[in-house]
Scaffold this motif. Structure first.
Motif, mmCIF file in Angstrom:
data_model
loop_
_atom_site.group_PDB
_atom_site.id
_atom_site.type_symbol
_atom_site.label_atom_id
_atom_site.label_comp_id
_atom_site.label_asym_id
_atom_site.label_seq_id
_atom_site.Cartn_x
_atom_site.Cartn_y
_atom_site.Cartn_z
ATOM 1 N N ARG A 102 0.456 0.457 14.410
ATOM 2 C CA ARG A 102 0.072 1.049 15.690
ATOM 3 C C ARG A 102 -1.342 1.602 15.623
ATOM 4 N NH1 ARG A 102 5.528 4.186 17.948
ATOM 5 N NH2 ARG A 102 6.483 2.323 18.861
ATOM 6 N N ALA A 103 -1.711 2.117 14.461
ATOM 7 C CA ALA A 103 -3.086 2.594 14.295
ATOM 8 C C ALA A 103 -4.063 1.429 14.363
ATOM 9 C CB ALA A 103 -3.229 3.329 12.963
ATOM 10 N N ASP A 104 -3.667 0.263 13.810
ATOM 11 C CA ASP A 104 -4.529 -0.921 13.913
ATOM 12 C C ASP A 104 -4.740 -1.306 15.368
ATOM 13 O OD1 ASP A 104 -4.803 -1.122 11.197
ATOM 14 O OD2 ASP A 104 -3.218 -2.622 10.946
ATOM 15 N N VAL A 105 -3.660 -1.253 16.155
ATOM 16 C CA VAL A 105 -3.770 -1.593 17.571
ATOM 17 C C VAL A 105 -4.669 -0.598 18.289
ATOM 18 C CG1 VAL A 105 -2.496 -1.825 19.728
ATOM 19 C CG2 VAL A 105 -1.536 -2.748 17.610
ATOM 20 N N ALA A 106 -4.529 0.689 17.946
ATOM 21 C CA ALA A 106 -5.362 1.722 18.585
ATOM 22 C C ALA A 106 -6.833 1.526 18.256
ATOM 23 C CB ALA A 106 -4.897 3.102 18.138
ATOM 24 N N ARG A 107 -7.109 0.915 17.086
ATOM 25 C CA ARG A 107 -8.498 0.652 16.707
ATOM 26 C C ARG A 107 -8.981 -0.679 17.252
ATOM 27 N NH1 ARG A 107 -6.723 2.642 11.601
ATOM 28 N NH2 ARG A 107 -6.517 0.482 10.863
ATOM 29 N N GLU A 108 -8.210 -1.254 18.181
ATOM 30 C CA GLU A 108 -8.557 -2.510 18.843
ATOM 31 C C GLU A 108 -8.639 -3.667 17.856
ATOM 32 O OE1 GLU A 108 -12.047 -1.957 21.165
ATOM 33 O OE2 GLU A 108 -11.089 -0.596 22.579
ATOM 34 N N THR A 127 14.367 2.462 3.364
ATOM 35 C CA THR A 127 13.653 1.576 4.273
ATOM 36 C C THR A 127 13.409 2.212 5.628
ATOM 37 O OG1 THR A 127 15.800 0.550 4.714
ATOM 38 C CG2 THR A 127 14.305 -0.630 3.259
ATOM 39 N N ALA A 128 14.221 3.196 6.014
ATOM 40 C CA ALA A 128 13.963 3.874 7.293
ATOM 41 C C ALA A 128 12.603 4.565 7.235
ATOM 42 C CB ALA A 128 15.072 4.878 7.586
ATOM 43 N N ARG A 129 12.362 5.263 6.131
ATOM 44 C CA ARG A 129 11.074 5.945 5.957
ATOM 45 C C ARG A 129 9.941 4.944 5.801
ATOM 46 N NH1 ARG A 129 8.743 10.999 6.661
ATOM 47 N NH2 ARG A 129 7.264 11.474 4.992
ATOM 48 N N LEU A 130 10.162 3.931 4.967
ATOM 49 C CA LEU A 130 9.139 2.919 4.749
ATOM 50 C C LEU A 130 8.811 2.190 6.046
ATOM 51 C CD1 LEU A 130 7.348 1.278 2.844
ATOM 52 C CD2 LEU A 130 9.332 -0.161 2.332
ATOM 53 N N GLY A 131 9.855 1.809 6.799
ATOM 54 C CA GLY A 131 9.643 1.115 8.055
ATOM 55 C C GLY A 131 8.870 1.950 9.065
ATOM 56 N N GLU A 132 9.183 3.253 9.103
ATOM 57 C CA GLU A 132 8.484 4.140 10.030
ATOM 58 C C GLU A 132 6.990 4.194 9.706
ATOM 59 O OE1 GLU A 132 8.271 8.958 10.994
ATOM 60 O OE2 GLU A 132 9.927 8.121 9.816
ATOM 61 N N LYS A 133 6.655 4.262 8.437
ATOM 62 C CA LYS A 133 5.247 4.352 8.043
ATOM 63 C C LYS A 133 4.516 3.030 8.253
ATOM 64 C CE LYS A 133 5.348 8.648 7.007
ATOM 65 N NZ LYS A 133 4.623 9.627 7.869
ATOM 66 N N VAL A 134 5.193 1.905 8.028
ATOM 67 C CA VAL A 134 4.574 0.606 8.302
ATOM 68 C C VAL A 134 4.264 0.485 9.787
ATOM 69 C CG1 VAL A 134 4.908 -1.893 8.283
ATOM 70 C CG2 VAL A 134 5.632 -0.537 6.330
ATOM 71 N N ARG A 135 5.221 0.882 10.618
ATOM 72 C CA ARG A 135 5.002 0.831 12.063
ATOM 73 C C ARG A 135 3.828 1.710 12.462
ATOM 74 N NH1 ARG A 135 9.432 3.840 15.241
ATOM 75 N NH2 ARG A 135 8.245 5.506 14.269
ATOM 76 N N ASP A 156 0.833 -1.208 0.000
ATOM 77 C CA ASP A 156 0.000 0.000 0.000
ATOM 78 C C ASP A 156 0.866 1.256 0.000
ATOM 79 O OD1 ASP A 156 -2.324 -1.438 -0.064
ATOM 80 O OD2 ASP A 156 -2.767 -1.238 2.078
ATOM 81 N N LEU A 157 1.914 1.239 0.805
ATOM 82 C CA LEU A 157 2.787 2.405 0.903
ATOM 83 C C LEU A 157 3.671 2.571 -0.327
ATOM 84 C CD1 LEU A 157 3.766 1.968 4.659
ATOM 85 C CD2 LEU A 157 2.392 3.827 3.700
ATOM 86 N N LEU A 158 4.176 1.459 -0.859
ATOM 87 C CA LEU A 158 5.049 1.544 -2.027
ATOM 88 C C LEU A 158 4.294 1.982 -3.275
ATOM 89 C CD1 LEU A 158 7.378 -1.553 -1.554
ATOM 90 C CD2 LEU A 158 8.006 0.858 -1.377
ATOM 91 N N ASP A 175 19.390 -2.016 7.461
ATOM 92 C CA ASP A 175 19.629 -0.999 6.445
ATOM 93 C C ASP A 175 21.051 -0.483 6.593
ATOM 94 O OD1 ASP A 175 19.603 1.088 4.674
ATOM 95 O OD2 ASP A 175 17.790 2.025 5.438
ATOM 96 N N ALA A 176 21.871 -0.703 5.551
ATOM 97 C CA ALA A 176 23.235 -0.187 5.524
ATOM 98 C C ALA A 176 24.024 -0.568 6.782
ATOM 99 C CB ALA A 176 23.218 1.335 5.366
ATOM 100 N N GLY A 177 23.878 -1.804 7.204
ATOM 101 C CA GLY A 177 24.632 -2.295 8.352
ATOM 102 C C GLY A 177 23.992 -2.016 9.684
ATOM 103 N N ASN A 178 22.884 -1.270 9.700
ATOM 104 C CA ASN A 178 22.198 -0.972 10.951
ATOM 105 C C ASN A 178 20.960 -1.860 11.104
ATOM 106 O OD1 ASN A 178 23.935 1.218 11.603
ATOM 107 N ND2 ASN A 178 22.816 2.500 10.150
ATOM 108 N N THR A 179 20.747 -2.343 12.317
ATOM 109 C CA THR A 179 19.588 -3.160 12.617
ATOM 110 C C THR A 179 18.664 -2.388 13.536
ATOM 111 O OG1 THR A 179 20.830 -5.216 12.382
ATOM 112 C CG2 THR A 179 18.787 -5.316 13.629
ATOM 113 N N ILE A 180 17.389 -2.313 13.167
ATOM 114 C CA ILE A 180 16.418 -1.537 13.933
ATOM 115 C C ILE A 180 15.217 -2.416 14.237
ATOM 116 C CG2 ILE A 180 14.951 0.514 13.979
ATOM 117 C CD1 ILE A 180 16.787 1.684 11.796
ATOM 118 N N ARG A 181 14.852 -2.499 15.502
ATOM 119 C CA ARG A 181 13.631 -3.200 15.889
ATOM 120 C C ARG A 181 12.671 -2.162 16.455
ATOM 121 N NH1 ARG A 181 13.178 -8.866 19.205
ATOM 122 N NH2 ARG A 181 10.912 -8.957 19.389
ATOM 123 N N THR A 182 11.484 -2.100 15.893
ATOM 124 C CA THR A 182 10.507 -1.118 16.333
ATOM 125 C C THR A 182 9.293 -1.820 16.903
ATOM 126 O OG1 THR A 182 9.462 -1.022 14.169
ATOM 127 C CG2 THR A 182 11.243 0.513 14.581
#
Length: 388
Positions: A254-260, A242-250, A230-232, A273-280
């Motif tokens: 989170r909005a789904d969770v807020a909607r129960e 992927t930093a931007r894409l990942g932020e928007k997916v998260r 959907d985002l792509l 991404d570029a040697g960095n690992t991010i868990r959100t």
């Protein structure tokens, strides 16, 4: 590759949809074919030539027609075919941008490597792609012609149990090469290590058939794949960010969770991404009540009273009929009490874990009174009976 959408571009893609496994129907998934067809449609709209998109699949019989209707030629998703495509055919080509999307079963092996299960896997031979080794190969001179890469992995990352999976998870013979100094390789995972993925019902099909238990709803698709696509579609340039894409997916989850509607969202997302690992974090696992020793004793006693759980062979059969990620995570023990307690603890980690256990017991039990008692006990733990 940064050209207008619809213009021919020098890109390549490998899309993998695993729904049916040699292990039998207990491992069936219903949804990866839809995910892969949606990825393919997006890539063609982006400008990739049809012959630049390779589809590997093991569709459920009822979903084979989807490929035919879309005019898509596909090849098997067994180990030999996946290795040939990735490490012979694709490795010998060049592109400005490479996209690899995989939807199916997955787990984490005893060395901490993520594994993506092939179609020809069975419980005693868990044939699976060593994803860490594959990613390293595509950062090396094994596949030097793809300077920009996006890997999208919609698969669980549950931890394999040492006793039950040690002999079944054999090394995957991925070729090794010399690592290159410069490589843009971005990877997005549908969940973090130790977690399971989630499905969501498609609006155009969900109402037709309802939920179908362990295999997922008939109109289900991977929640992660659906959100990413959907985002792509709206922001195709995010395939390089992927930093931007990942932020928007998260944010979407989170909005789904807020909607129960937490069943449609994973616990967390994982990006490299570029040697960095991010868990959100998407949602906290602590929303469930904490069970005490009395709860575990009550669950054990109810389960141990069922005749099929008292015989070691039948108990193994019950565990074998659990979904793959759950089955591979259960510690095995010759001591009945220990194995049942470990089985319960493992089921409590998974969405609908006790529901899957109830279904596996019911499949093998002839309809005994102890099983009816077990069903009544399980009803007191609704958090782990959520149909997803």
């Amino acid at each position: 590759m940064d050209t207008a959408q619809g213009e021919s571009v020098s890109g390549r893609a490998v899309l993998v949809a695993l729904e049916s496994y040699e292990a039998g129907t207990v491992w069936d998934l219903d949804g990866p074919v839809r995910d892969v067809l949606a990825y393919r449609a997006w890539l063609l709209d982006l400008g990739l030539a049809p012959d630049a998109v390779t589809v590997l699949a093991s569709p459920l019989p009822k979903n084979r027609a989807r490929f035919e209707e879309a005019g898509v030629r596909w090849r098997p998703a067994d180990r030999e075919s996946v290795h040939r495509v990735l490490f012979r055919e694709l490795a010998a080509t060049e592109s400005d941008w490479l996209c690899v999307a995989w939807s199916g079963h997955g787990l984490v092996d005893l060395d901490g490597h993520r594994r993506l299960v092939y179609a020809d896997a069975v419980p005693g031979d868990l044939r699976s792609l060593d994803l860490e080794a594959a990613l390293a190969a595509f950062r090396s001179d094994v596949a030097p012609g793809h300077p920009r890469q996006l890997w999208l992995v919609d698969a669980c990352q549950t931890f394999a149990d040492a006793a039950s999976a040690a002999d079944a998870l054999r090394p995957d013979p991925v070729p090794r090469g010399r690592l290159r100094a410069v490589r843009e390789q971005r990877v997005l995972f549908a969940c973090g290590p130790g977690e399971t993925t989630a499905n969501r019902a498609r609006e155009d099909e969900a109402g037709a058939s309802g939920a179908s238990g362990a295999s997922g709803a008939s109109g289900a698709s991977g929640a992660f794949s659906a959100a990413v696509l959907d985002l792509l579609r709206t922001h195709p340039e995010w395939r390089h960010d992927t930093a931007r894409l990942g932020e928007k997916v998260r944010e979407r989850f989170r909005a789904d969770v807020a909607r129960e509607s937490p069943a449609a969202a994973p616990m967390s997302l994982w990006f490299e991404d570029a040697g960095n690992t991010i868990r959100t974090e998407v949602r906290r696992s602590g929303v469930r009540r904490r069970l005490d020793l009395a709860d575990h004793r009550r669950l054990h006693d109810a389960l141990a009273a069922v005749p099929v759980m008292q015989d070691p062979g039948m108990r193994a059969a019950v565990i074998g009929h659990l979904p793959l990620e759950l089955c591979a995570s259960v510690p095995r023990s010759p001591v009945m009490r220990l194995e049942i307690l470990d089985l319960i603890r493992t089921c409590l980690v998974f969405e609908n874990g006790l529901g899957h256990l109830r279904d596996a017991v019911a499949l093998l039990d002839a309809g005994t009174l102890p099983r009816d008692d077990l069903d009544r006990v399980l009803q007191d733990y609704p958090e782990w009976l959520t149909e997803v």
